[in-house]
Design a protein around this motif. Structure first.
Motif, short mmCIF file in Angstrom:
data_model
loop_
_atom_site.label_atom_id
_atom_site.label_comp_id
_atom_site.label_asym_id
_atom_site.label_seq_id
_atom_site.Cartn_x
_atom_site.Cartn_y
_atom_site.Cartn_z
N ARG A 39 0.83 -1.03 -0.12
CA ARG A 39 0.09 0.04 -0.04
C ARG A 39 0.82 1.31 -0.24
O ARG A 39 0.37 2.35 -0.44
CB ARG A 39 -1.01 -0.04 1.17
CG ARG A 39 -2.08 -1.20 1.19
CD ARG A 39 -2.55 -1.26 2.66
NE ARG A 39 -1.57 -1.49 3.63
CZ ARG A 39 -1.73 -1.92 4.80
NH1 ARG A 39 -2.85 -1.84 5.33
NH2 ARG A 39 -0.54 -2.36 5.65
N TYR A 155 -4.52 -13.54 15.28
CA TYR A 155 -3.64 -13.71 14.35
C TYR A 155 -3.28 -15.35 14.06
O TYR A 155 -2.86 -15.76 13.06
CB TYR A 155 -2.08 -13.37 15.04
CG TYR A 155 -1.09 -13.28 14.10
CD1 TYR A 155 -0.89 -12.58 12.78
CD2 TYR A 155 0.00 -13.99 14.38
CE1 TYR A 155 0.15 -12.88 12.16
CE2 TYR A 155 1.23 -14.13 13.59
CZ TYR A 155 1.34 -13.51 12.40
OH TYR A 155 2.46 -13.74 11.64
N THR A 189 11.75 -7.53 11.83
CA THR A 189 11.32 -6.56 11.10
C THR A 189 10.44 -5.35 11.68
O THR A 189 10.35 -5.59 12.89
CB THR A 189 10.38 -7.33 10.05
OG1 THR A 189 9.18 -7.77 10.59
CG2 THR A 189 11.05 -8.41 9.12
N1 LIG Z 1 8.34 -10.67 11.42
C1 LIG Z 1 7.85 -11.63 12.24
O1 LIG Z 1 8.26 -12.29 13.20
C2 LIG Z 1 6.89 -12.80 11.36
C3 LIG Z 1 6.93 -14.05 11.84
C4 LIG Z 1 5.95 -14.95 11.37
C5 LIG Z 1 5.36 -14.64 10.12
N2 LIG Z 1 5.43 -13.39 9.53
C6 LIG Z 1 4.47 -13.02 8.50
O2 LIG Z 1 5.55 -12.63 7.50
C7 LIG Z 1 4.72 -11.63 6.77
C8 LIG Z 1 5.60 -10.46 6.66
O3 LIG Z 1 5.73 -9.81 7.71
P1 LIG Z 1 6.93 -8.71 8.03
O4 LIG Z 1 7.58 -9.44 9.35
O5 LIG Z 1 7.94 -8.66 6.70
O6 LIG Z 1 6.21 -7.49 8.50
P2 LIG Z 1 6.23 -6.05 7.88
O7 LIG Z 1 7.81 -5.39 8.13
O8 LIG Z 1 5.27 -5.30 9.03
O9 LIG Z 1 5.86 -6.00 6.61
C9 LIG Z 1 4.43 -6.25 6.28
C10 LIG Z 1 4.21 -6.09 5.00
O10 LIG Z 1 3.12 -6.44 4.52
C11 LIG Z 1 2.08 -5.44 3.75
N3 LIG Z 1 0.92 -5.31 4.03
C12 LIG Z 1 0.40 -5.39 5.37
N4 LIG Z 1 -1.21 -5.38 5.06
C13 LIG Z 1 -1.43 -5.35 3.81
C14 LIG Z 1 -2.53 -4.93 3.13
N5 LIG Z 1 -3.69 -5.03 3.99
N6 LIG Z 1 -2.65 -5.02 1.66
C15 LIG Z 1 -1.17 -4.82 1.20
N7 LIG Z 1 -0.05 -5.14 1.79
C16 LIG Z 1 -0.17 -5.27 3.06
C17 LIG Z 1 3.07 -4.02 4.35
O11 LIG Z 1 2.87 -3.23 3.28
P3 LIG Z 1 2.03 -1.87 3.21
O12 LIG Z 1 2.20 -1.37 4.46
O13 LIG Z 1 3.04 -1.02 2.30
O14 LIG Z 1 1.01 -2.08 2.64
C18 LIG Z 1 4.43 -4.74 4.12
O15 LIG Z 1 5.01 -4.71 3.13
C19 LIG Z 1 3.50 -11.39 7.33
O16 LIG Z 1 2.44 -12.30 6.66
C20 LIG Z 1 3.62 -11.88 8.63
O17 LIG Z 1 2.55 -12.44 9.31
C21 LIG Z 1 6.17 -12.57 10.37
#
Ligand SMILES: NC(=O)c1ccc[n+]([C@@H]2O[C@H](COP(=O)([O-])OP(=O)(O)OC[C@H]3O[C@@H](n4cnc5c(N)ncnc54)[C@H](OP(=O)(O)O)[C@@H]3O)[C@@H](O)[C@H]2O)c1
Length: 258
Positions: A39, A155, A189
């Motif tokens: 976004r 979640y 992140t």
């Molecule tokens: N970090 C962790 O510890 C962890 C652990 C397990 C799983 N995960 C999973 O890994 C994935 C990425 O997480 P991350 O750690 O990289 O988090 P992050 O740094 O917060 O990044 C999240 C990304 O998702 C995008 N996003 C969120 N809601 C959105 C929406 N409604 N439409 C379009 N884009 C959306 C954000 O982009 P915009 O804001 O530009 O839209 C951003 O690019 C997620 O699915 C998360 O559940 C993360």
């Protein structure tokens, strides 16, 4: 088996930062052309700059919780590159709050973004991949999708759903389309800076998003269905099915330290 990703066209959702940005760069290094979805236009452009050092990339701005976004992104990918070989469903967010304190809107938003967003994108690429008789889809779930922990109900439910969806589709889509699922543990992140996510003292060290990206590329090249990052945390959670009582006692102890 080690499949080459060179000249593949890959859509990566949530590519504006974190894990999605790292995956987009890793795929570009393998020679993939990428479609970067999110976004935040400015952040997507930052990713695009990094990705274009290695390969072509376009950005596509949209909210994955809206079914139209997926259709528009796939149409844009086809217009620019003529095919879609890979889809990485990564966009998502978390809320760390007791169920009682979570509004219905918060829980609906978790399901719409983390689960339905994944469904919309798979539905949108499926006809393309079926026509091509090839394609790969990776869903970024979470270790929270393997085991429930306190204050994570919405979640965890959204990520359990992503795991269940992935496992069913793995069988349905064979042999032409590969579907895999990555379950990261805590990754370093901005995920934990989101409003409502206030875990301060993690019981384990956070891992770099680049490590998740490396495992995603390996999963695509070797067609590995399930990967936990790090693997040892996945092994511990897998014990839940054989030693459920011990698992619950362990979680109660660990959760008190958050
Ligand atoms: N970090 C962790 O510890 C962890 C652990 C397990 C799983 N995960 C999973 O890994 C994935 C990425 O997480 P991350 O750690 O990289 O988090 P992050 O740094 O917060 O990044 C999240 C990304 O998702 C995008 N996003 C969120 N809601 C959105 C929406 N409604 N439409 C379009 N884009 C959306 C954000 O982009 P915009 O804001 O530009 O839209 C951003 O690019 C997620 O699915 C998360 O559940 C993360």
């Amino acid at each position: 088996m080690n499949v080459s990703l060179k000249n593949n066209v890959a859509i990566v959702t949530g590519a504006s930062r974190g894990i999605g940005r790292a995956i987009a760069i890793a795929l570009a290094k393998e020679g993939c052309k990428t479609v970067l979805v999110g976004r935040n236009k400015r952040k997507l452009q930052e990713t695009q700059k990094g990705v274009e050092k290695y390969s072509d990339a376009i950005i596509s701005i949209g909210d994955v919780s809206n079914a139209h976004t997926a259709k528009e992104v796939v149409a844009g990918a086809l217009k620019k590159f003529g095919r879609v070989d890979t889809l990485v469903n990564n966009a998502g967010f978390g809320i760390y709050k007791d169920f009682e304190d979570c509004s219905l809107e918060e829980i609906e938003s978790l399901i719409k973004t983390n689960f339905l967003g994944t469904v919309y994108f798979i539905k949108a690429v499926l006809p393309v991949m079926k026509k091509q008789k090839s394609g790969s889809i990776i869903n970024i779930a979470s270790l929270a999708g393997m085991a429930g922990t306190p204050s994570h109900a919405g979640y965890a439910a959204s990520k359990f759903a992503v795991l269940g969806l992935s496992e069913s589709l793995y069988f349905e889509f064979k042999p032409d389309i590969f579907i895999g699922v990555i379950c990261p543990g805590p990754i370093d992140t901005e995920f934990f800076m989101n409003k409502g996510y206030e875990i301060r003292n993690f019981p384990v060290k956070k891992i770099s998003p680049e490590k998740v990206a490396v495992e995603t590329v390996i999963s695509l090249k070797r067609k590995r269905f399930f990967v936990a990052v790090p693997k040892w945390q996945g092994h511990i959670l897998a014990l839940k099915s054989v030693l459920p009582g011990m698992y619950r006692k362990g979680i109660e102890k660990v959760a008190k330290r958050f």
